[in-house]
Design an enzyme around this catalytic site. Structure first.
Site, short mmCIF file in Angstrom:
data_model
loop_
_atom_site.label_atom_id
_atom_site.label_comp_id
_atom_site.label_asym_id
_atom_site.label_seq_id
_atom_site.Cartn_x
_atom_site.Cartn_y
_atom_site.Cartn_z
N CYS A 136 0.80 -1.22 0.00
CA CYS A 136 0.00 0.00 0.00
C CYS A 136 0.83 1.27 0.00
O CYS A 136 0.33 2.35 -0.33
CB CYS A 136 -0.95 -0.01 1.19
SG CYS A 136 -1.85 -1.56 1.37
N HIS A 146 -3.56 6.50 1.68
CA HIS A 146 -3.92 5.17 1.20
C HIS A 146 -5.36 4.88 1.60
O HIS A 146 -5.79 5.14 2.72
CB HIS A 146 -2.97 4.13 1.80
CG HIS A 146 -3.47 2.72 1.66
ND1 HIS A 146 -3.91 2.19 0.47
CD2 HIS A 146 -3.63 1.74 2.61
CE1 HIS A 146 -4.30 0.95 0.67
NE2 HIS A 146 -4.15 0.66 1.95
N ASN A 193 -10.30 -1.17 -1.19
CA ASN A 193 -8.87 -1.02 -0.92
C ASN A 193 -8.11 -1.74 -2.03
O ASN A 193 -8.18 -2.97 -2.14
CB ASN A 193 -8.57 -1.63 0.45
CG ASN A 193 -7.10 -1.59 0.83
OD1 ASN A 193 -6.23 -1.41 -0.02
ND2 ASN A 193 -6.81 -1.78 2.10
#
Length: 333
Positions: free
Chosen positions: A123, A258, A289
């Site tokens: 990430c 993120h 995500n």
């Protein structure tokens, strides 16, 4: 006699020239995932802010997502393809450990001889790539650099894992970085927390899978640990990043962390005491995500919607597996 070496001339700074994006072709609502984890649409929305996530069909690979995003970024940048000297891809889901996805894209894009490599920072990976692109350009090692975050996380998710299965989506985001007479990418603040290496992890190794000792490796996490670490550690590093860039929190126009969890995003905004006028990336609500792809996808959406404008001061910050982290302050193209 002392020997001196010839080095490349330096460039004053770098800037992002354009973004590109590609999301999975399937819209997956919460109701499609709740059965195996004995949950509900309401629970997922409250815990994560996710309403839907985008996932890719079986025949759509991470290379396809990356190539689409790359082509858009290159076209919008207006660069001559011959001046693209490097391709950096952050991914944890390219199904080949070697060769890299970056070298495959180099061939597909008609630039097979460029610097090309993958990085595994999950990430945080897109911000890692931007930091490396900035360094390559300022050192004179590359004229223009293509940076991508590309993931097909649906390949490494177990439908029954309550810790992470409902979070993940598929997509790719890209940026072309080029030289600038004045710096428009600030100093990168980056690092990791190796003591918490196992906080976000694969369930087992590929060798255990090969030897029949375990099933196909999938992602899992210690959600509470990640939440606490992300909120407190990240806010501190963002303040450091602003200070190194010569800015204060009052200078920020756009904030794109993120896209891990809407609660983390909201808590970070609170810890940083962001003004209500600051535009905040919340792409997670519809995309999910997407690990390395989440920051460029969220930024691309804000630009497309007109919420983020040319000249805006953008703070981006990624954090993820291995508790690696990285971020920069950017001036948007």
């Amino acid at each position: 006699m002392a020997i001196s070496l010839t080095v490349q001339p330096t460039v004053p700074g770098s800037r992002v020239l354009a973004y590109g994006a590609s999301r999975g072709d399937l819209v997956v609502p919460n109701d499609d995932l709740v059965g195996p984890i004995d949950s509900s649409d309401e629970w997922i929305r409250q815990r994560t802010g996710i309403i839907t996530r985008m996932r890719a069909s079986e025949e759509v690979g991470v290379k396809d997502l990356a190539l689409t995003a790359a082509k858009e970024a290159i076209e919008r940048s207006g660069i001559d393809l011959e001046t693209l000297d490097a391709i950096i891809v952050s991914t944890i889901t390219f199904p080949y450990q070697t060769p890299s996805l970056a070298t495959l894209l180099a061939g597909e894009l008609g630039r097979p001889d460029v610097i090309a490599y993958d990085i595994s920072a999950a990430c945080a990976g897109f911000a890692y790539g931007i930091g490396q692109a900035d360094a390559l350009i300022r050192s004179g090692s590359a004229r223009n650099v293509l940076v991508l975050g590309a993931e097909k996380l649906s390949d490494v998710v177990s439908p029954t894992d309550r810790s992470i299965s409902f979070l993940l989506g598929d997509g790719a985001g890209a940026a072309v970085v080029g030289p600038s007479d004045t710096p428009k990418i600030g100093p990168t603040v980056w690092g990791s927390d190796g003591d918490n290496w196992n906080t976000i992890r694969m369930t087992n190794s590929l060798t255990d899978f090969r030897d029949g000792k375990a099933g196909w490796p999938t992602l899992e996490q210690d959600g509470r640990t990640v939440f606490r670490w992300a909120v407190w550690h990240t806010a501190e590093k963002i303040r450091e990043m602003l200070e190194k860039s010569g800015l204060t929190i009052e200078d920020v126009d756009v904030f794109v962390p993120h896209q891990a969890n809407m609660r983390i995003i909201d808590e970070l905004a609170k810890q940083l005491k962001l003004s209500e006028d600051v535009v905040i990336g919340r792409d997670i609500a519809e995309t999910g995500n997407t690990s390395a792809a989440s920051i460029p996808l969220a930024t691309h959406r804000l630009i497309e919607e007109g919420a983020a404008k040319s000249g805006d001061v953008l703070v981006q910050f990624g954090f993820g597996a291995g508790l690696a982290y990285a971020g920069q302050v950017l001036i948007l193209p």
